[in-house]
Structures are given as structure tokens and as C-alpha cells.
Scaffold this motif. Structure first.
Motif, PDB file in Angstrom:
ATOM      1  N   ALA A  99       0.836  -1.203   0.000  1.00 48.96           N
ATOM      2  CA  ALA A  99       0.000   0.000   0.000  1.00 48.96           C
ATOM      3  C   ALA A  99       0.865   1.244   0.000  1.00 48.96           C
ATOM      4  O   ALA A  99       0.591   2.215  -0.697  1.00 48.96           O
ATOM      5  N   CYS A 100       1.945   1.200   0.796  1.00 48.77           N
ATOM      6  CA  CYS A 100       2.827   2.368   0.852  1.00 48.77           C
ATOM      7  C   CYS A 100       3.499   2.616  -0.481  1.00 48.77           C
ATOM      8  O   CYS A 100       3.686   3.751  -0.892  1.00 48.77           O
ATOM      9  N   ALA A 101       3.905   1.526  -1.138  1.00 48.14           N
ATOM     10  CA  ALA A 101       4.604   1.669  -2.413  1.00 48.14           C
ATOM     11  C   ALA A 101       3.734   2.381  -3.429  1.00 48.14           C
ATOM     12  O   ALA A 101       4.233   3.120  -4.277  1.00 48.14           O
ATOM     13  N   SER A 102       2.437   2.168  -3.338  1.00 48.66           N
ATOM     14  CA  SER A 102       1.540   2.774  -4.318  1.00 48.66           C
ATOM     15  C   SER A 102       1.371   4.266  -4.087  1.00 48.66           C
ATOM     16  O   SER A 102       0.820   4.964  -4.928  1.00 48.66           O
ATOM     17  N   LYS A 103       1.827   4.776  -2.948  1.00 50.97           N
ATOM     18  CA  LYS A 103       1.650   6.195  -2.649  1.00 50.97           C
ATOM     19  C   LYS A 103       2.694   7.057  -3.337  1.00 50.97           C
ATOM     20  O   LYS A 103       2.585   8.282  -3.307  1.00 50.97           O
ATOM     21  N   GLY A 104       3.716   6.437  -3.914  1.00 53.11           N
ATOM     22  CA  GLY A 104       4.721   7.221  -4.616  1.00 53.11           C
ATOM     23  C   GLY A 104       5.537   8.102  -3.693  1.00 53.11           C
ATOM     24  O   GLY A 104       5.611   9.323  -3.883  1.00 53.11           O
ATOM     25  N   LEU A 105       6.130   7.525  -2.667  1.00 49.26           N
ATOM     26  CA  LEU A 105       6.939   8.305  -1.726  1.00 49.26           C
ATOM     27  C   LEU A 105       8.151   8.910  -2.418  1.00 49.26           C
ATOM     28  O   LEU A 105       8.717   8.313  -3.325  1.00 49.26           O
ATOM     29  N   SER A 106       8.572  10.047  -1.919  1.00 45.06           N
ATOM     30  CA  SER A 106       9.801  10.662  -2.423  1.00 45.06           C
ATOM     31  C   SER A 106      10.999   9.848  -1.944  1.00 45.06           C
ATOM     32  O   SER A 106      10.909   9.056  -1.001  1.00 45.06           O
ATOM     33  N   SER A 107      12.149  10.079  -2.573  1.00 42.93           N
ATOM     34  CA  SER A 107      13.368   9.381  -2.181  1.00 42.93           C
ATOM     35  C   SER A 107      13.723   9.670  -0.726  1.00 42.93           C
ATOM     36  O   SER A 107      14.120   8.772   0.031  1.00 42.93           O
ATOM     37  N   GLU A 108      13.560  10.914  -0.315  1.00 39.10           N
ATOM     38  CA  GLU A 108      13.873  11.285   1.060  1.00 39.10           C
ATOM     39  C   GLU A 108      12.959  10.569   2.047  1.00 39.10           C
ATOM     40  O   GLU A 108      13.407  10.062   3.087  1.00 39.10           O
ATOM     41  N   ASP A 109      11.658  10.520   1.724  1.00 35.60           N
ATOM     42  CA  ASP A 109      10.715   9.855   2.617  1.00 35.60           C
ATOM     43  C   ASP A 109      10.980   8.353   2.690  1.00 35.60           C
ATOM     44  O   ASP A 109      10.811   7.728   3.743  1.00 35.60           O
ATOM     45  N   ALA A 115      12.841   3.833   5.880  1.00 37.05           N
ATOM     46  CA  ALA A 115      13.796   2.742   6.071  1.00 37.05           C
ATOM     47  C   ALA A 115      14.520   2.881   7.400  1.00 37.05           C
ATOM     48  O   ALA A 115      14.725   1.898   8.130  1.00 37.05           O
ATOM     49  N   ARG A 116      14.924   4.100   7.752  1.00 35.75           N
ATOM     50  CA  ARG A 116      15.627   4.307   9.023  1.00 35.75           C
ATOM     51  C   ARG A 116      14.732   3.966  10.210  1.00 35.75           C
ATOM     52  O   ARG A 116      15.161   3.326  11.175  1.00 35.75           O
ATOM     53  N   ALA A 129      12.137  -2.256   5.889  1.00 36.84           N
ATOM     54  CA  ALA A 129      13.164  -1.233   5.695  1.00 36.84           C
ATOM     55  C   ALA A 129      13.889  -1.448   4.371  1.00 36.84           C
ATOM     56  O   ALA A 129      14.148  -0.492   3.621  1.00 36.84           O
ATOM     57  N   LEU A 130      14.224  -2.692   4.071  1.00 39.30           N
ATOM     58  CA  LEU A 130      14.934  -2.985   2.823  1.00 39.30           C
ATOM     59  C   LEU A 130      14.041  -2.781   1.607  1.00 39.30           C
ATOM     60  O   LEU A 130      14.541  -2.502   0.512  1.00 39.30           O
ATOM     61  N   HIS A 131      12.734  -2.907   1.788  1.00 39.70           N
ATOM     62  CA  HIS A 131      11.816  -2.592   0.686  1.00 39.70           C
ATOM     63  C   HIS A 131      11.926  -1.110   0.326  1.00 39.70           C
ATOM     64  O   HIS A 131      11.957  -0.746  -0.844  1.00 39.70           O
ATOM     65  N   TYR A 132      12.005  -0.268   1.362  1.00 42.31           N
ATOM     66  CA  TYR A 132      12.101   1.170   1.117  1.00 42.31           C
ATOM     67  C   TYR A 132      13.477   1.571   0.595  1.00 42.31           C
ATOM     68  O   TYR A 132      13.583   2.428  -0.283  1.00 42.31           O
ATOM     69  N   ALA A 133      14.534   0.984   1.159  1.00 43.21           N
ATOM     70  CA  ALA A 133      15.904   1.381   0.800  1.00 43.21           C
ATOM     71  C   ALA A 133      16.799   0.143   0.842  1.00 43.21           C
ATOM     72  O   ALA A 133      17.435  -0.135   1.867  1.00 43.21           O
TER      73      ALA A 133
END
Length: 265
Positions: free
Chosen positions: A37-47, A52-53, A78-82
Motif C-alpha cells: 500500500a505504501c509503495a503505491s503512494k509514490g513516496l519521495s526518495s527522502e521519505d 527505512a531508518r 526497511a529494505l523494501h524502502y531502501a
């Protein structure tokens, strides 16, 4: 391997993530949702880096509490995000270590170092792991590189880990590393305990007791340090003091191996 009769690596615990900023409302909401669900929101690289942190910190916290399923879930998230965040791979390595999966642990630790080849923490973590697998040559090389790095905030930990790694095979060299650790931080508990153990093995009970007194001033006693104190007091001809420490050992750590073995063994 660790502080005393039984070795333990003081820095093999899960890394603590610091310097994490407060997340935006959107990211906090995403952290509460499924990854897809989060992936579909199109988060910015910073977010994504912030998410991930946060997930890495949560994973490390779960790991410290022994909640391995929850820890693995947060680390995977976390690894999914970064996927290229070195510290996440380090914590994943600790998780696999705790789960008794050494091959996966080594892969994770090496991945962390490959992503941040100049990071002394990544060197320290892999070095500790290799020493625990009795691969001292590479382990000590990595630990010394970490200890000598001007970027490492806690070189005393790496010096102590190198000493633990070599204590049985090269006690003189190990003692030198412990001295280096205490030069950097005179109150570092693990180095004090390790040096006390080496001193006692050389029949220098006076030095051992002094080091243990310094240890007790900065850290709570462990079963290992209490047993060292029993042996030191016996060697110094203080049976009453030795008896007090032995009673404390049996009262505070009744199930420990130290509490059931002979004080002079």
C-alpha cells in the motif's frame, strides 16, 4: 568469546539508529500500512530513506527484546524502502546470527560492508562475526581497521573486540589492544573486565582487583565479573571478601555456569 572466563563480544548487539528526524504525517501513515500500500503512494526518495531508518530502528528494538518475527518483518520492510542501506543489512546480520543462521548472517554483514566499505561500524560487525566463527585473521584485520578509523565514535569497542578475538592465541597482543581501548575510554567496562581476567591469569591479583573496582564503579556486575572478584580476593588472602562475592554471585545469577563451578576452576 567474552568479558572474562567466558568470552562475549561487547559490540555484537544490534546497532542503534540515531539522528532520525520526525517523519511527515504521510510517512507515519505509510509505516502503519502494508508495504504494498505504501509503495503505491509514490513516496519521495527522502521519505523512503526516512521510512527505512525508522523501520530499521524498530527492527533493532524488537531484536533487543528477542522478538525475532517482528524484527524480521520491520527489517524486510526497511529494505523494501531502501535496499542499499548498510546499517539495515548489519542489523539483519545480527538477526540471522541470533536465529542460528551463520551463512545468512555472513552474507548480510558482507553486504553491509560492500555498501559502505569505509564504514568502521560495518567493519567491526563483520570482524566480530568472523572471530566468533574462529576466523581470526580476517576478523582482527577488520577490527583493527575499524579501531584506527578517525570516523569511528567508539574505537574502544573495536580494540576490545580484537583483544577478545586474540586472547587465547596471543594474550600479550590482546593485552596491548585492551590498553589501547582504555587509553581512549578509561571507563569502558568490557575492556576493564577483559584486562582483569588477563591479569588474574598471570597471578596479578592486585591489578585484577583494581580493574574490577573500576568496572564496578561504571557498570553493574555480571556473573563473570563476580567470579573474577571471588578468585582475586582468594588469591589476595581475603576469604571473607571472597565469600561475600560468592554469595552475591549465587544470589544474583543462580542459574549461571559461574555460580555452579568451583571459584578456583
Amino acid at each position: 568469546m567474552n568479558p572474562q572466563a567466558r568470552h562475549r563480544h561487547p559490540t555484537a548487539a544490534s546497532p542503534v539508529i540515531t539522528g532520525v528526524r520526525v517523519l511527515s504525517t504521510a510517512v507515519v501513515l505509510c509505516l502503519a500500512l502494508a508495504v504494498s500500500a505504501c509503495a503505491s503512494k509514490g513516496l519521495s526518495s527522502e521519505d523512503r530513506q526516512e521510512a527505512a531508518r525508522i523501520n530499521t530502528q524498530l527492527g533493532a528494538d524488537y531484536l533487543r527484546r528477542g522478538q525475532f518475527v517482528q524484527a524480521e518483518d520491520k527489517l524486510k520492510r526497511a529494505l523494501h524502502y531502501a535496499p542499499d542501506m548498510s546499517v539495515t543489512w548489519s542489523v539483519m546480520g545480527v538477526l540471522h546470527q541470533r536465529l542460528g543462521e551463520p551463512d545468512k548472517a555472513e552474507q548480510a554483514f558482507r553486504k553491509a560492508l560492500a555498501l559502505a566499505p569505509g564504514d568502521p561500524s560495518a567493519r567491526n560487525n563483520l570482524g566480530v562475526f568472523l572471530c566468533e566463527r574462529e576466523r581470526q585473521a580476517e576478523g582482527v584485520r577488520l577490527l583493527l581497521a575499524a579501531a584506527e578509523s578517525p570516523r569511528y565514535a567508539t574505537p574502544e569497542a573495536a580494540w576490545t573486540n580484537a583483544a577478545v578475538c586474540l586472547r587465547e592465541s596471543a594474550p600479550v597482543e590482546a593485552e596491548g589492544y585492551l590498553v589501547r581501548a582504555l587509553e581512549h575510554d578509561p571507563s569502558f567496562p568490557d575492556a576493564l573486565a577483559q584486562l582483569a581476567a588477563i591479569s588474574l591469569s598471570r597471578q596479578d591479583a592486585v591489578r585484577a582487583r583494581a580493574l574490577l573496582e573500576r568496572y564496578e564503579a561504571v557498570a553493574p556486575p555480571t556473573a563473570e565479573t563476580l567470579l573474577l572478584r571471588v578468585r582475586a580476593e582468594r588469591a589476595l588472602g581475603n576469604p571473607e571478601a571472597a565469600a561475600r562475592y560468592l554469595l552475591r554471585l549465587k544470589a544474583d545469577f543462580p542459574e549461571s555456569p559461574e555460580a555452579v563451578q568451583k571459584p578456583n576452576s
